[in-house]
Motif scaffolding. Structure first.
Motif, PDB file in Angstrom:
ATOM      1  N   UNK A  60       0.793  -1.221   0.000  1.00 34.07           N
ATOM      2  CA  UNK A  60       0.000   0.000   0.000  1.00 34.07           C
ATOM      3  C   UNK A  60       0.825   1.270   0.000  1.00 34.07           C
ATOM      4  N   UNK A  61       2.043   1.212  -0.508  1.00 33.82           N
ATOM      5  CA  UNK A  61       2.905   2.389  -0.570  1.00 33.82           C
ATOM      6  C   UNK A  61       3.426   2.531  -1.993  1.00 33.82           C
ATOM      7  N   UNK A  62       3.928   3.710  -2.293  1.00 32.95           N
ATOM      8  CA  UNK A  62       4.500   3.961  -3.607  1.00 32.95           C
ATOM      9  C   UNK A  62       6.009   3.978  -3.490  1.00 32.95           C
ATOM     10  N   UNK A  63       6.665   3.053  -4.175  1.00 35.15           N
ATOM     11  CA  UNK A  63       8.109   2.961  -4.126  1.00 35.15           C
ATOM     12  C   UNK A  63       8.737   3.868  -5.173  1.00 35.15           C
ATOM     13  N   UNK A  64      10.036   4.061  -5.015  1.00 35.10           N
ATOM     14  CA  UNK A  64      10.756   4.864  -5.992  1.00 35.10           C
ATOM     15  C   UNK A  64      10.838   4.111  -7.316  1.00 35.10           C
ATOM     16  N   UNK A  65      11.199   4.840  -8.369  1.00 37.66           N
ATOM     17  CA  UNK A  65      11.301   4.235  -9.693  1.00 37.66           C
ATOM     18  C   UNK A  65      12.415   3.196  -9.721  1.00 37.66           C
ATOM     19  N   UNK A  66      12.274   2.234 -10.622  1.00 35.45           N
ATOM     20  CA  UNK A  66      13.294   1.195 -10.757  1.00 35.45           C
ATOM     21  C   UNK A  66      14.465   1.665 -11.616  1.00 35.45           C
ATOM     22  N   UNK A  67      14.386   2.874 -12.153  1.00 37.42           N
ATOM     23  CA  UNK A  67      15.481   3.409 -12.958  1.00 37.42           C
ATOM     24  C   UNK A  67      16.715   3.628 -12.086  1.00 37.42           C
ATOM     25  N   UNK A  68      17.906   3.291 -12.593  1.00 40.27           N
ATOM     26  CA  UNK A  68      19.138   3.503 -11.807  1.00 40.27           C
ATOM     27  C   UNK A  68      19.354   4.987 -11.510  1.00 40.27           C
ATOM     28  N   UNK A  69      19.957   5.267 -10.377  1.00 40.99           N
ATOM     29  CA  UNK A  69      20.251   6.639  -9.973  1.00 40.99           C
ATOM     30  C   UNK A  69      21.764   6.775  -9.810  1.00 40.99           C
ATOM     31  N   UNK A  70      22.329   7.809 -10.426  1.00 46.60           N
ATOM     32  CA  UNK A  70      23.770   8.042 -10.393  1.00 46.60           C
ATOM     33  C   UNK A  70      24.009   9.453  -9.893  1.00 46.60           C
ATOM     34  N   UNK A  71      24.771   9.567  -8.817  1.00 46.62           N
ATOM     35  CA  UNK A  71      25.015  10.862  -8.205  1.00 46.62           C
ATOM     36  C   UNK A  71      26.511  11.029  -7.934  1.00 46.62           C
ATOM     37  N   UNK A  72      26.975  12.283  -8.053  1.00 50.37           N
ATOM     38  CA  UNK A  72      28.351  12.622  -7.737  1.00 50.37           C
ATOM     39  C   UNK A  72      28.378  13.501  -6.493  1.00 50.37           C
ATOM     40  N   UNK A  73      29.399  13.276  -5.669  1.00 49.16           N
ATOM     41  CA  UNK A  73      29.619  14.107  -4.487  1.00 49.16           C
ATOM     42  C   UNK A  73      31.107  14.066  -4.175  1.00 49.16           C
ATOM     43  N   UNK A  74      31.482  14.753  -3.121  1.00 43.83           N
ATOM     44  CA  UNK A  74      32.883  14.754  -2.710  1.00 43.83           C
ATOM     45  C   UNK A  74      32.992  14.302  -1.267  1.00 43.83           C
ATOM     46  N   UNK A  75      34.124  13.706  -0.949  1.00 43.45           N
ATOM     47  CA  UNK A  75      34.369  13.256   0.419  1.00 43.45           C
ATOM     48  C   UNK A  75      34.945  14.401   1.237  1.00 43.45           C
ATOM     49  N   UNK A  76      35.161  14.146   2.523  1.00 44.72           N
ATOM     50  CA  UNK A  76      35.685  15.202   3.390  1.00 44.72           C
ATOM     51  C   UNK A  76      37.140  15.535   3.103  1.00 44.72           C
ATOM     52  N   UNK A  77      37.808  14.699   2.304  1.00 39.46           N
ATOM     53  CA  UNK A  77      39.202  15.002   1.936  1.00 39.46           C
ATOM     54  C   UNK A  77      39.326  15.377   0.461  1.00 39.46           C
ATOM     55  N   UNK A  78      38.197  15.672  -0.178  1.00 39.63           N
ATOM     56  CA  UNK A  78      38.209  16.172  -1.534  1.00 39.63           C
ATOM     57  C   UNK A  78      38.224  15.142  -2.627  1.00 39.63           C
ATOM     58  N   UNK A  79      37.979  13.864  -2.335  1.00 39.17           N
ATOM     59  CA  UNK A  79      37.919  12.839  -3.365  1.00 39.17           C
ATOM     60  C   UNK A  79      36.534  12.815  -4.009  1.00 39.17           C
ATOM     61  N   UNK A  80      36.514  12.401  -5.279  1.00 39.79           N
ATOM     62  CA  UNK A  80      35.243  12.263  -5.982  1.00 39.79           C
ATOM     63  C   UNK A  80      34.542  10.979  -5.540  1.00 39.79           C
ATOM     64  N   UNK A  81      33.245  11.079  -5.244  1.00 40.57           N
ATOM     65  CA  UNK A  81      32.446   9.938  -4.791  1.00 40.57           C
ATOM     66  C   UNK A  81      31.300   9.732  -5.775  1.00 40.57           C
TER      67      UNK A  81
END
Length: 305
Positions: free
Chosen positions: A238-259
């Motif tokens: 009885x809930x709506x789930x997120x889409x099954x499409x893959x999700x790709x995100x970029x961020x940085x770590x606390x020491x400046x590395x790409x995540x």
């Protein structure tokens, strides 16, 4: 004149002795208790053999045998209580002065019993479900009035993660620990993994389209099934789930590395394989097949002089 033969005293008293013995046996509570236990055990054994020889699935057979054991134990307890109720009443009256000490001594047992009744009434899980009870994660293989037995599963194993360890969880923990039913995630899971790389002055977003195409390629074979399974979970829960499409995100770590964070809805047994393929593609993009310090000759990859 012919005299009648004397009647033997044994022949007269024998029927009376037999009837007295039978009457004593019929009023013997111990005899009735033994007959009740043997009868319940015999019925359970015969029905279990019938279940095992049936054409039902192994999961259904195990669930029915489990239900049979619980019903048989309940009948046995109620029957023994009915047989010994008079003795138990006298016994309870005789130990009234020690009732407080007995309650304290049996506190954990009573808590487990109440926890078992609570779980049964809530129907939070049944035999064969995957559950997480506190920090314990496993498949339910038995559940009785006092404890729950789990076949431990490594939550990081992602499909073949049976550890071979059997966990016996007292039912009293249901009042203090969170119970999570993961049965709908047995086939498909939302798998998230990250790839961390040191930033060498390049723009990390040049790889986004390349990785997106590769992830979609790996998910193409089960995309339709994943969408139907996601709809099934939504209808059941009885809930709506997120889409099954893959999700790709970029961020940085606390020491400046790409995540690079990748989230995809995939079969549990394929999660580790897809993760390894995507990671391999990621490093092939930057370093090529040489594995050295030189950057890849991929047209999207930045060139380093």
């Amino acid at each position: 004149m012919r005299m009648a033969a004397p009647v033997s005293d044994y022949s007269i008293t024998e029927p009376f002795m037999s009837s007295d013995l039978l009457r004593q046996l019929l009023h013997n509570q111990l005899v009735w208790s033994v007959l009740l236990i043997l009868g319940v055990m015999l019925v359970k054994y015969l029905l279990a053999q019938i279940f095992k020889n049936s054409d039902w699935a192994r999961q259904d057979v195990r669930r029915r045998i489990h239900m049979l054991d619980n019903i048989g134990n309940l009948v046995m307890v109620v029957g023994l209580f009915a047989i010994w109720v008079s003795e138990l009443r006298d016994f309870a009256l005789s130990i009234a002065a020690f009732s407080v000490a007995i309650v304290i001594a049996l506190r954990d047992v009573v808590q487990c019993l109440v926890g078992g009744i609570y779980q049964t009434s809530m129907r939070s899980f049944t035999v064969g479900d995957w559950v997480r009870i506190g920090d314990q994660f496993g498949e339910v293989i038995d559940n009785n009035w006092l404890s729950t037995t789990l076949l431990e599963i490594d939550p990081h194993g992602l499909g073949n993660g049976y550890t071979g360890t059997t966990l016996y969880v007292p039912n009293g923990v249901f009042f203090s620990q969170t119970v999570k039913n993961l049965n709908y995630m047995r086939r498909y899971i939302e798998h998230t993994f990250v790839i961390v790389r040191e930033n060498k002055g390049q723009n990390p977003f040049v790889i986004k389209q390349f990785i997106t195409d590769r992830v979609l390629q790996y998910c193409e074979s089960f995309k339709d099934v994943a969408e139907r399974y996601c709809k099934l979970i939504e209808n059941r829960m009885g809930v709506e789930l997120a889409s099954v499409e893959p999700k790709i995100q970029f961020s940085t770590s606390d020491i400046g590395h790409d995540v690079l964070t990748i989230t995809l809805f995939c079969p549990r047994e394929s999660a580790t394989e897809i993760e390894q393929k995507v990671t391999e593609d990621f490093y092939h993009f930057w370093y090529g097949n040489s594995g050295g310090k030189a950057e890849s000759s991929h047209p999207l990859a930045p060139q380093v002089s």
